[in-house]
Design an enzyme around this catalytic site. Structure first.
Site, PDB file in Angstrom:
ATOM      1  N   GLU A  56      -3.867 109.629  16.018  1.00 26.83           N
ATOM      2  CA  GLU A  56      -2.494 109.449  15.558  1.00 26.83           C
ATOM      3  C   GLU A  56      -1.860 110.774  15.171  1.00 26.83           C
ATOM      4  O   GLU A  56      -2.528 111.818  15.127  1.00 26.83           O
ATOM      5  CB  GLU A  56      -2.454 108.477  14.367  1.00 26.83           C
ATOM      6  CG  GLU A  56      -3.238 108.936  13.155  1.00 26.83           C
ATOM      7  CD  GLU A  56      -3.375 107.851  12.087  1.00 26.83           C
ATOM      8  OE1 GLU A  56      -3.271 106.657  12.416  1.00 26.83           O
ATOM      9  OE2 GLU A  56      -3.594 108.221  10.922  1.00 26.83           O
ATOM     10  N   ARG A 103     -11.850 102.296   5.690  1.00 27.76           N
ATOM     11  CA  ARG A 103     -11.583 102.829   4.355  1.00 27.76           C
ATOM     12  C   ARG A 103     -12.860 103.445   3.792  1.00 27.76           C
ATOM     13  O   ARG A 103     -13.903 102.800   3.728  1.00 27.76           O
ATOM     14  CB  ARG A 103     -11.102 101.730   3.402  1.00 27.76           C
ATOM     15  CG  ARG A 103      -9.715 101.214   3.691  1.00 27.76           C
ATOM     16  CD  ARG A 103      -9.185 100.370   2.534  1.00 27.76           C
ATOM     17  NE  ARG A 103      -8.078  99.540   2.974  1.00 27.76           N
ATOM     18  CZ  ARG A 103      -8.195  98.265   3.333  1.00 27.76           C
ATOM     19  NH1 ARG A 103      -9.375  97.663   3.262  1.00 27.76           N
ATOM     20  NH2 ARG A 103      -7.151  97.587   3.743  1.00 27.76           N
ATOM     21  N   GLN A 157      -9.458 107.581   4.487  1.00 26.89           N
ATOM     22  CA  GLN A 157      -9.876 106.776   5.633  1.00 26.89           C
ATOM     23  C   GLN A 157     -10.149 107.630   6.855  1.00 26.89           C
ATOM     24  O   GLN A 157      -9.853 108.833   6.897  1.00 26.89           O
ATOM     25  CB  GLN A 157      -8.817 105.716   5.939  1.00 26.89           C
ATOM     26  CG  GLN A 157      -7.423 106.270   6.169  1.00 26.89           C
ATOM     27  CD  GLN A 157      -6.361 105.180   6.241  1.00 26.89           C
ATOM     28  OE1 GLN A 157      -5.702 105.012   7.262  1.00 26.89           O
ATOM     29  NE2 GLN A 157      -6.187 104.439   5.142  1.00 26.89           N
ATOM     30  N   HIS A 159     -10.628 106.923  11.452  1.00 29.36           N
ATOM     31  CA  HIS A 159     -10.559 105.979  12.560  1.00 29.36           C
ATOM     32  C   HIS A 159     -11.603 106.347  13.619  1.00 29.36           C
ATOM     33  O   HIS A 159     -11.887 107.528  13.826  1.00 29.36           O
ATOM     34  CB  HIS A 159      -9.177 105.989  13.203  1.00 29.36           C
ATOM     35  CG  HIS A 159      -8.057 105.794  12.233  1.00 29.36           C
ATOM     36  ND1 HIS A 159      -7.954 104.671  11.437  1.00 29.36           N
ATOM     37  CD2 HIS A 159      -7.001 106.579  11.904  1.00 29.36           C
ATOM     38  CE1 HIS A 159      -6.872 104.773  10.671  1.00 29.36           C
ATOM     39  NE2 HIS A 159      -6.280 105.919  10.937  1.00 29.36           N
ATOM     40  N   HIS A 215      -8.584 111.483   6.427  1.00 27.30           N
ATOM     41  CA  HIS A 215      -7.192 111.720   6.060  1.00 27.30           C
ATOM     42  C   HIS A 215      -6.717 110.699   5.044  1.00 27.30           C
ATOM     43  O   HIS A 215      -7.328 109.644   4.859  1.00 27.30           O
ATOM     44  CB  HIS A 215      -6.285 111.672   7.294  1.00 27.30           C
ATOM     45  CG  HIS A 215      -6.311 110.350   8.003  1.00 27.30           C
ATOM     46  ND1 HIS A 215      -7.221 110.055   8.990  1.00 27.30           N
ATOM     47  CD2 HIS A 215      -5.558 109.225   7.869  1.00 27.30           C
ATOM     48  CE1 HIS A 215      -7.025 108.828   9.440  1.00 27.30           C
ATOM     49  NE2 HIS A 215      -5.999 108.294   8.761  1.00 27.30           N
TER      50      HIS A 215
END
Length: 349
Positions: A120, A198, A101, A103, A178
């Site tokens: 993150e 995804r 995935q 972001h 990641h």
């Protein structure tokens, strides 16, 4: 009004790749559900944290922040994020591999979804022998090669594959491909966003028996194809000190392993503090009020900015704590985020 460190009810999320370690880790009765995530401190509207102690027991975190934004978030944080808690923190237990995935960054997430982007970090709590994860590309590929590798199922061949152990840290800025793989339990600190694209999910069904949605086209726009020499975060462990492991525009993260009482005066940062207890148990005692809470392994607290001067006192030996907050002492943060806030304000008007 007397402010105090907030504790929260369990907020567990069953997922197809989840394991069975989080409930006992948190001191809860085991169950047969595949629990993959414990949302420790959340102001995401779809799954907000419920306070479990003190005057606000039973209240949801969003409504309490709405009533006391400066005192809880901090004056600067409140202004910058328009009264919203900007972080979401989780414990994650991956029995099986998560999807590959990525972001989006703030600008793309606001443009496509009206939401915050998602950078993150991961702190590995424990990992089975030979456990690994993916973070970043190991070789340069083009967007066209990306599309082909998604189609033929070979995308993992061009990802950087990392063997991991307890204590390893990875920072994952928005845009970095990641995946957490099986046999790993970790902490995830992230921007408060539920936007995930995804890329590849091994052709497996979800808990409802249906294939999970892929977001190949959006992911292609979000991906950063740049190859880094090193994707891990190096730091030197030291007892009875707060060791900075991440210093990003979105959050500051410190690891603290304590064998004795430790004073934390973080008032200068003008930010809430989220403390996650990774190992052991401790007391947190607020200096201005004398109020204290017990923080057990697998639990977390949000300490309002107005009382961010406190002592951490280990119980029965050592305790390992992870702290996350917004570093308002770093003036570069304001510049890096100002463009996003400008976009968000224009979008709202």
């Amino acid at each position: 009004m007397i402010y105090y460190p907030l504790l929260f009810q369990p907020n567990l999320h069953p997922v197809i790749w989840g394991g069975n370690q989080l409930r006992p880790y948190k001191g809860l009765e085991p169950s047969g559900e595949p629990i993959g995530e414990s949302w420790e401190v959340s102001a995401v509207p779809t799954s907000t944290s419920i306070i479990s102690n003190g005057e606000w027991k039973g209240r949801d975190l969003i409504s309490v922040i709405d009533e006391h934004p400066e005192e809880i978030l901090g004056k600067v944080v409140n202004e910058r994020y328009q009264g919203k808690l900007p972080l979401l923190v989780k414990f994650i237990d991956a029995k099986n591999d998560l999807s590959i995935q990525v972001h989006p960054n703030d600008e793309m997430a606001m443009r496509e979804h009206g939401k915050m982007g998602k950078s993150e970090m991961w702190y590995i709590i424990k990992a089975d022998k030979d456990s690994h994860l993916y973070a970043g590309f190991k070789e340069q590929i083009t967007p066209e090669q990306y599309q082909q590798r998604i189609a033929d199922g070979t995308i993992t061949e061009v990802l950087a594959d990392h063997q991991v152990k307890a204590g390893d840290v990875f920072y994952l800025p928005a845009g970095r491909v990641h995946a957490i793989c099986g046999g790993i339990m970790l902490v995830e600190i992230q921007q408060s966003s539920d936007v995930t694209y995804r890329i590849y999910d091994y052709h497996r069904p979800g808990l409802d028996g249906k294939p999970r949605e892929l977001h190949t086209a959006l992911a292609a726009k979000a991906l950063d194809y740049h190859v880094e020499k090193n994707y891990t975060t190096d730091y030197k462990e030291s007892k009875d000190q707060a060791i900075q492991v991440v210093d990003s525009p979105y959050f500051d993260v410190r690891i603290i392993e304590l064998t004795k009482s430790f004073h934390r005066n973080l008032l200068k940062y003008d930010s809430f503090i989220i403390s996650m207890c990774i190992e052991g148990d401790c007391k947190i005692r607020v200096r201005s009020t004398g109020d204290e809470i017990l923080l057990h392994q697998g639990s977390s607290t949000l300490i309002p900015a107005i009382i961010a001067d406190y002592d951490v006192i280990p119980i029965n030996g050592k305790v390992r704590i992870l702290d996350a907050f917004i570093d308002n002492m770093d003036h570069s943060v304001k510049g890096k985020l100002s463009r996003f806030i400008h976009i968000k304000n224009n979008k709202s008007s």
